[in-house]
Each structure stands twice: as C-alpha cells, then as structure tokens.
Motif scaffolding. Structure first.
Motif, PDB file in Angstrom:
ATOM      1  N   SER A 103       1.120   4.190  -2.805  1.00  0.00           N
ATOM      2  CA  SER A 103       0.754   5.551  -2.406  1.00  0.00           C
ATOM      3  C   SER A 103       1.862   6.561  -2.636  1.00  0.00           C
ATOM      4  O   SER A 103       1.612   7.687  -3.067  1.00  0.00           O
ATOM      5  CB  SER A 103       0.363   5.558  -0.916  1.00  0.00           C
ATOM      6  OG  SER A 103       0.132   6.873  -0.450  1.00  0.00           O
ATOM      7  N   GLY A 161       0.809  -1.214   0.000  1.00  0.00           N
ATOM      8  CA  GLY A 161       0.000   0.000   0.000  1.00  0.00           C
ATOM      9  C   GLY A 161       0.841   1.262   0.000  1.00  0.00           C
ATOM     10  O   GLY A 161       0.547   2.221  -0.721  1.00  0.00           O
ATOM     11  N   LEU A 162       1.923   1.266   0.786  1.00  0.00           N
ATOM     12  CA  LEU A 162       2.818   2.414   0.805  1.00  0.00           C
ATOM     13  C   LEU A 162       3.511   2.586  -0.541  1.00  0.00           C
ATOM     14  O   LEU A 162       3.700   3.713  -1.020  1.00  0.00           O
ATOM     15  CB  LEU A 162       3.867   2.241   1.913  1.00  0.00           C
ATOM     16  CG  LEU A 162       3.348   2.349   3.345  1.00  0.00           C
ATOM     17  CD1 LEU A 162       4.464   2.023   4.334  1.00  0.00           C
ATOM     18  CD2 LEU A 162       2.777   3.736   3.621  1.00  0.00           C
ATOM     19  N   ARG A 202       1.246  11.638  -5.186  1.00  0.00           N
ATOM     20  CA  ARG A 202       0.830  10.913  -3.991  1.00  0.00           C
ATOM     21  C   ARG A 202      -0.631  10.488  -4.131  1.00  0.00           C
ATOM     22  O   ARG A 202      -1.497  11.300  -4.473  1.00  0.00           O
ATOM     23  CB  ARG A 202       1.014  11.771  -2.745  1.00  0.00           C
ATOM     24  CG  ARG A 202       0.732  11.019  -1.452  1.00  0.00           C
ATOM     25  CD  ARG A 202       1.102  11.848  -0.236  1.00  0.00           C
ATOM     26  NE  ARG A 202       0.889  11.097   0.971  1.00  0.00           N
ATOM     27  CZ  ARG A 202       1.742  10.239   1.498  1.00  0.00           C
ATOM     28  NH1 ARG A 202       2.892  10.023   0.887  1.00  0.00           N
ATOM     29  NH2 ARG A 202       1.474   9.599   2.602  1.00  0.00           N
ATOM     30  N   ILE A 203      -0.900   9.217  -3.860  1.00  0.00           N
ATOM     31  CA  ILE A 203      -2.248   8.686  -3.935  1.00  0.00           C
ATOM     32  C   ILE A 203      -2.679   8.307  -2.515  1.00  0.00           C
ATOM     33  O   ILE A 203      -2.056   7.442  -1.898  1.00  0.00           O
ATOM     34  CB  ILE A 203      -2.319   7.455  -4.851  1.00  0.00           C
ATOM     35  CG1 ILE A 203      -1.826   7.808  -6.257  1.00  0.00           C
ATOM     36  CG2 ILE A 203      -3.745   6.908  -4.909  1.00  0.00           C
ATOM     37  CD1 ILE A 203      -1.809   6.632  -7.208  1.00  0.00           C
ATOM     38  N   PRO A 204      -3.698   8.942  -1.964  1.00  0.00           N
ATOM     39  CA  PRO A 204      -4.125   8.624  -0.596  1.00  0.00           C
ATOM     40  C   PRO A 204      -4.541   7.161  -0.469  1.00  0.00           C
ATOM     41  O   PRO A 204      -5.019   6.537  -1.429  1.00  0.00           O
ATOM     42  CB  PRO A 204      -5.318   9.559  -0.375  1.00  0.00           C
ATOM     43  CG  PRO A 204      -5.140  10.660  -1.361  1.00  0.00           C
ATOM     44  CD  PRO A 204      -4.487  10.035  -2.556  1.00  0.00           C
ATOM     45  N   LEU A 205      -4.358   6.614   0.728  1.00  0.00           N
ATOM     46  CA  LEU A 205      -4.678   5.210   0.962  1.00  0.00           C
ATOM     47  C   LEU A 205      -6.165   4.929   0.755  1.00  0.00           C
ATOM     48  O   LEU A 205      -6.537   3.843   0.300  1.00  0.00           O
ATOM     49  CB  LEU A 205      -4.251   4.800   2.377  1.00  0.00           C
ATOM     50  CG  LEU A 205      -2.734   4.790   2.627  1.00  0.00           C
ATOM     51  CD1 LEU A 205      -2.447   4.425   4.082  1.00  0.00           C
ATOM     52  CD2 LEU A 205      -2.042   3.796   1.699  1.00  0.00           C
ATOM     53  N   ASP A 206      -7.027   5.902   1.111  1.00  0.00           N
ATOM     54  CA  ASP A 206      -8.455   5.663   0.903  1.00  0.00           C
ATOM     55  C   ASP A 206      -8.796   5.607  -0.584  1.00  0.00           C
ATOM     56  O   ASP A 206      -9.683   4.859  -1.007  1.00  0.00           O
ATOM     57  CB  ASP A 206      -9.292   6.734   1.611  1.00  0.00           C
ATOM     58  CG  ASP A 206      -9.041   8.131   1.059  1.00  0.00           C
ATOM     59  OD1 ASP A 206      -7.896   8.394   0.624  1.00  0.00           O
ATOM     60  OD2 ASP A 206      -9.984   8.946   1.066  1.00  0.00           O
ATOM     61  N   THR A 207      -8.066   6.362  -1.399  1.00  0.00           N
ATOM     62  CA  THR A 207      -8.263   6.298  -2.851  1.00  0.00           C
ATOM     63  C   THR A 207      -7.833   4.938  -3.387  1.00  0.00           C
ATOM     64  O   THR A 207      -8.476   4.375  -4.287  1.00  0.00           O
ATOM     65  CB  THR A 207      -7.466   7.416  -3.545  1.00  0.00           C
ATOM     66  OG1 THR A 207      -7.896   8.686  -3.047  1.00  0.00           O
ATOM     67  CG2 THR A 207      -7.654   7.359  -5.050  1.00  0.00           C
ATOM     68  N   ILE A 208      -6.725   4.406  -2.834  1.00  0.00           N
ATOM     69  CA  ILE A 208      -6.277   3.066  -3.236  1.00  0.00           C
ATOM     70  C   ILE A 208      -7.347   2.037  -2.910  1.00  0.00           C
ATOM     71  O   ILE A 208      -7.669   1.171  -3.734  1.00  0.00           O
ATOM     72  CB  ILE A 208      -4.958   2.721  -2.527  1.00  0.00           C
ATOM     73  CG1 ILE A 208      -3.858   3.686  -2.976  1.00  0.00           C
ATOM     74  CG2 ILE A 208      -4.554   1.281  -2.820  1.00  0.00           C
ATOM     75  CD1 ILE A 208      -2.572   3.538  -2.196  1.00  0.00           C
ATOM     76  N   GLN A 264      -5.132   9.139 -11.406  1.00  0.00           N
ATOM     77  CA  GLN A 264      -4.705   8.372 -10.240  1.00  0.00           C
ATOM     78  C   GLN A 264      -4.965   6.877 -10.443  1.00  0.00           C
ATOM     79  O   GLN A 264      -4.118   6.035 -10.111  1.00  0.00           O
ATOM     80  CB  GLN A 264      -5.427   8.858  -8.986  1.00  0.00           C
ATOM     81  CG  GLN A 264      -4.964  10.215  -8.482  1.00  0.00           C
ATOM     82  CD  GLN A 264      -5.630  10.605  -7.191  1.00  0.00           C
ATOM     83  OE1 GLN A 264      -6.803  10.267  -6.938  1.00  0.00           O
ATOM     84  NE2 GLN A 264      -4.921  11.338  -6.341  1.00  0.00           N
ATOM     85  N   LEU A 268      -2.115   3.964 -10.543  1.00  0.00           N
ATOM     86  CA  LEU A 268      -2.208   2.857  -9.590  1.00  0.00           C
ATOM     87  C   LEU A 268      -2.178   1.504 -10.307  1.00  0.00           C
ATOM     88  O   LEU A 268      -1.360   0.639  -9.979  1.00  0.00           O
ATOM     89  CB  LEU A 268      -3.494   3.013  -8.778  1.00  0.00           C
ATOM     90  CG  LEU A 268      -3.719   2.090  -7.583  1.00  0.00           C
ATOM     91  CD1 LEU A 268      -4.692   2.750  -6.604  1.00  0.00           C
ATOM     92  CD2 LEU A 268      -4.288   0.730  -7.978  1.00  0.00           C
TER      93      LEU A 268
END
Length: 349
Positions: free
Chosen positions: A29, A25-26, A34-40, A59, A63
């Motif tokens: 992100s 996940g990191l 930068r891609i927020p974790l909630d977006t992932i 995004q 990803l």
C-alpha cells in the motif's frame, strides 16, 4: 519456559501469519503511489478468485509487477537470514555467530560479483549459481582452515566453535578483499556504483521469478531446521553432551551448515548482503519465547520476515524521491535493538 498446549501454539501461528500479512499489505500500500487496502483486496480477488472488481490498470500493475513480489522476497530473505543465524548460534554456542561471521555471505557476494562483473562462467552460470558456488567455496575454506588449526583438530565440521569462528573471520576478510579487487579492476564507474549499492542490500528489480526461487528455499530450509530442533537443543549443552544423547554430531553439523550456506547463498544472490538480521532477530526471538528451538526457530523465521518487510517500507519512504539500501536500514535499527536486548538480558542476570 513450559511447553504450550497445541491450541495455544496454533493460535500463535495464526497470529504470526496475520501480522506478516498486515506487514505485506502495508508494503504493497505504502509508496509514492498510495494504493488503498480495499483496492489491494480487490486486485487479489480478481487475480486469484476471478472476481470482476473495477481497478485502475496503473494501480494493478504497480501492485502485481513491483510491490507484492518485492514484499514477498523481503519476507523470504528476512526469514532465511534469521533462521540461519539461529542455527549457527546453536551449533557454535556463540551469540555472535551468523552467516557473515562464517564468511558465507562474503563468499556468496564474491561469487555473484564474479559472474556479474567479470563474466565468470561465460554466461552459462547465473548470478544465483555464482553466489552459491562462492558460498560453498567459502564454507569449504573455513572448514579446511578450522581443520588445520591445532593438532587433532579433525575435520572442519567437527572442529571446535572457536576455531570455526576464527577461520570464518579470516575467510570473510579474504572474500571481501576478492570482491573489492574484482570491482576495482573489472567494473566501470556505473557498474561499480550499482554493485556497491547491491552489496549494501537492494530489493530493486525484484520480480516473480525471484519469488519462485526465494520462497521454496526459505520454506524448505525452515522444514529441515524444524526436523533438527531436538539436535539443536542438544548442542546447547556442548558437542560431547549432544553425542552422549545419541545425536550424530558430524552428520547433523554437515546438514545444518550446508543448509545455512544454501539459504544464505540464494538470498544474497537475490538481494545482496544484508547485515544484522541473522544476528539480532534470533536474540529477540529468544528473549520472547525462550531457548527451546521448537519455539525459537518458528519465532525467528516469522520475526525475520516481518522485520525485513518493515525495513523495506522504511527504505522507500524515509528519504523522499530516493530509495536507501535496505542493509543501511537494518543496521540502523538492528544495532540499537541489539544493544537494548543486551541491556535487558543483563538486567535479568
């Protein structure tokens, strides 16, 4: 170290998978975008569960088309290299044994470069096929050299550990020289630069077909290794002791040496030569869980996966606007870590 009860082993497995998931996940992100974790989480839900969360197409493209596949391949390669190192250290009873020492990585690199630069196979042979062919040739050469050193050496697979390691060093030097020769004589300046970057380890250009190749090899290799955990424990007492315990020494060695050759060849064909993972990670795992291979192999597998994913993150952010070869990062972190492990082990003696 006493055997852990099944519930404790299950809890540790869940914890290890959770740590790996956080690392991936990191890796997805962190980056220039930068891609927020909630977006992932939303993007994964949209793709796998059919949810309808609104996500930026840019995004989502970064990803799925770049970062997630790259992180998964990094995890598979780290796991496979670490697993190979743990197997070879047990088979040869040598703490320095790893795919590089046996020339397998050098052979795989030569095969891949021969296809990439010299056009070996006339387009019928893929880079992965060339790497596998090179690894098998190197493995065969090492066995032949080991079998031919000293009277009564027998087959290469059954030869002594010292002979195999010495033959591996010679084979590694030979195939490294062949790689340099191919690059020097057949590559233009741009090709030479790309190849040298790749030989230091590169996750650039990773796509989902690479995941489809790396994941089955890593998981299948782990399954085969676990089935031979008892035999690897027996090898810790020497070949004669393993034979006395009923282990078919030559057959097991052939299977496990072939397994390490196949895993190494596949991963080198995808990411290039990455050092120190197969050497350092098994020692770190051994320090944490002990020498029993039923614990050591899963620990090496998971630590190698997490280590490689974190190394990929560092390679992308440590120098602004530039990506370092991941082999440089693993060496910079691996060498001090190995020195620390040796120091801790010395204090415990």
């Amino acid at each position: 170290m006493p055997a852990l009860p099944v519930p404790a082993l299950f809890a540790l497995a869940i914890l290890a998978l959770a740590v790996l998931a956080v690392a991936i996940g990191l890796a997805v992100s962190i980056g220039e975008m930068r891609i927020p974790l909630d977006t992932i989480a939303k993007a994964v839900g949209n793709r796998l569960l059919g949810t309808g969360f609104a996500i930026s197409p840019i995004q989502e493209g970064v990803l799925w088309d770049y970062r997630l596949s790259r992180a998964l391949v990094a995890a598979c390669c780290g796991a496979a290299f670490a697993l190979s190192g743990a197997i070879l250290q047990a088979l040869l009873r040598n703490p320095l044994a790893e795919p590089y020492v046996l020339g397998i990585s050098a052979g795989a690199s030569t095969g891949a470069v021969a296809v990439m630069i010299a056009g070996l196979g006339g387009g019928a042979l893929s880079m992965s096929g060339g790497a596998f062919t090179g690894a098998i040739l190197a493995f065969t050469l090492v066995c032949a050299l080991a079998a031919g050193t000293g009277a009564g050496a027998g087959t290469g697979i059954g030869a002594g550990a010292d002979r195999i390691i010495l033959a591996g060093v010679a084979g590694s030097q030979l195939f490294s020289a062949l790689t340099s020769y191919i690059v020097t004589t057949s590559a233009n300046a741009e090709q030479a630069r790309g190849v040298m970057f790749w030989l230091l380890g590169s996750l650039g250009g990773i796509r989902w077909p690479d995941v489809a190749l790396a994941a089955p090899v890593a998981v299948g290799g782990f399954a085969i290794a676990i089935l031979h955990a008892r035999a690897l424990d027996a090898f810790a007492f020497g070949v004669d002791a393993a034979a006395a315990l009923g282990i078919p020494v030559t057959r097991v060695r052939l299977i496990l040496f072939g397994l390490t050759a196949a895993m190494t060849a596949t991963m080198v064909s995808i990411v290039g030569s990455i050092g120190f993972v197969g050497l350092v990670v098994p020692h770190a795992a051994r320090f944490l869980v002990g020498p029993g291979h039923m614990r050591l192999l899963p620990a090496s597998f998971m630590i190698g996966a997490v280590f490689m994913v974190l190394a990929d993150i560092v390679s992308r952010i440590v120098v602004p606007q530039q990506i370092l070869p991941i082999g440089v990062v693993t060496a910079l972190f691996g060498a001090p870590a190995f020195a620390l492990i040796l120091y801790k082990a010395r204090r415990l003696l």
